[in-house]
Design a protein around this motif. Structure first.
Motif, short mmCIF file in Angstrom:
data_model
loop_
_atom_site.label_atom_id
_atom_site.label_comp_id
_atom_site.label_asym_id
_atom_site.label_seq_id
_atom_site.Cartn_x
_atom_site.Cartn_y
_atom_site.Cartn_z
N GLY A 282 37.71 35.97 21.50
CA GLY A 282 37.89 34.53 21.40
C GLY A 282 38.44 34.05 20.07
N ASP B 32 41.72 29.10 27.05
CA ASP B 32 41.11 28.54 25.85
C ASP B 32 41.56 29.24 24.57
OD1 ASP B 32 39.65 26.72 27.34
OD2 ASP B 32 37.93 28.06 27.55
N ILE B 33 42.37 30.27 24.69
CA ILE B 33 42.77 31.03 23.52
C ILE B 33 43.67 30.20 22.60
CG2 ILE B 33 44.90 32.07 24.41
CD1 ILE B 33 42.15 33.87 22.38
#
Length: 311
Positions: free
Chosen positions: A90, A162-163
């Motif tokens: 993440g 979401d990266i």
């Protein structure tokens, strides 16, 4: 009439031959041998010699660091290769592009360490015609920026919506990511790091020709014609200076103030034209591509302050 036609034919042949020779010198990359897994490729030139030990260590460390290999296909059917070094799941990913006739390991291995110090993961790419990637024609960002867009789409698809991505490039790689930054990008791309890039292919080719005491305008005319005829691209189709006028994400520019290959005024032109939040850092006593090796602590501090200073 016959003499005129003969003269025209001879002149045309000279133009075609000159354009072809210059095309081969500037843009063409011959078929490459398989990369020697034992050798370490280091940049040539006296300005790099003081940093060879660091560069060798960075390259060897990159080989020993856990990573994943990825391959994508370019818009024109080339297989492009990249390596992903994860800091933590993440973490923001720096998508990194190397310079003219370089390769990912030679130009970007030090960037892996820098990324980890900033809490970033590193995704280093062999540009078309380099390293393990396919291709024989360098286009000074015209096609390479499309490869950048393909890598962005791959990263979002592979690592999730979401990266966060920072586009990073050095020399021609900086120009590549700046041209890409002028396009419509997904919101995942949160910034750009452009180290010693050039604002236009025309000006950098002319600058190098001037430095070699060659007729730069004539050389460029042949180069552009050869690029169109033999490489099927136009050097003036996409320029970084036009792209940054459309850029909407933060851009941090670095340039060594002793760069005599891509002069630092080129980053100043890009900085002045850029329409988004921006900063230009000129690194004292740094030659081409040496801003980080010359002063790594300041480099990291400038990056941290620019991208995270308001957090």
């Amino acid at each position: 009439m016959i003499r005129f036609l003969s003269f025209t034919a001879i002149l045309s042949a000279i133009v075609l031959l000159a354009s072809y020779i210059i095309f081969c010198v500037i843009f063409y990359v011959p078929p490459r041998k398989k990369i020697d897994s034992e050798a370490v490729d280091l940049p040539k030139g006296k300005i790099y010699e003081p940093y060879w030990d660091d560069m060798r260590k960075w390259a060897l460390d990159s080989r020993g660091t856990t990573h994943d290999n990825f391959t994508i296909q370019s818009f024109d059917g080339l297989h492009l290769c990249g390596k992903f070094y994860e800091f933590v799941p993440g973490a923001p990913i720096e998508l990194m592009f190397h310079g003219y006739r370089g390769n990912a390991e030679r130009d970007l291995s030090g960037g892996i360490l820098r990324c980890f110090q900033l809490g970033h993961s590193a995704f280093i790419v062999d540009q078309r015609c380099s390293g393990n990637s396919d291709g024989n024609v360098i286009t000074f960002g015209v096609f390479e920026h499309l490869d950048c867009l393909s890598w962005i789409n791959f990263i979002v698809g592979h690592f999730g919506s979401d990266i966060r991505i920072i586009l990073t490039g050095i020399s021609m790689g900086a120009t590549t990511v700046l041209i890409a930054a002028g396009k419509q990008l997904p919101s995942n791309v949160i910034g750009v790091l452009a180290d010693c890039g050039f604002h236009s292919a025309k000006d950098v080719i002319c600058s190098v020709a001037d430095g070699m005491h060659l007729p730069s305008k004539l050389i460029y005319s042949f180069a552009r014609f050869g690029a169109k005829l033999y490489g099927h691209f136009d050097l003036e189709e996409n320029t970084a200076v036009d792209a940054v006028k459309r850029c909407r994400i933060p851009v941090l520019f670095f340039h060594g103030d002793e760069d005599d290959y891509v002069p630092s005024y080129m980053s100043k032109i890009l900085y002045d034209a850029c329409s988004s939040r921006k900063k230009l850092v000129l690194v004292p006593k740094a030659g081409h591509g040496l801003s980080y090796p010359v002063d790594p602590d300041s480099y990291i501090r400038e990056m941290r302050d620019f991208f995270y200073g308001d957090l």
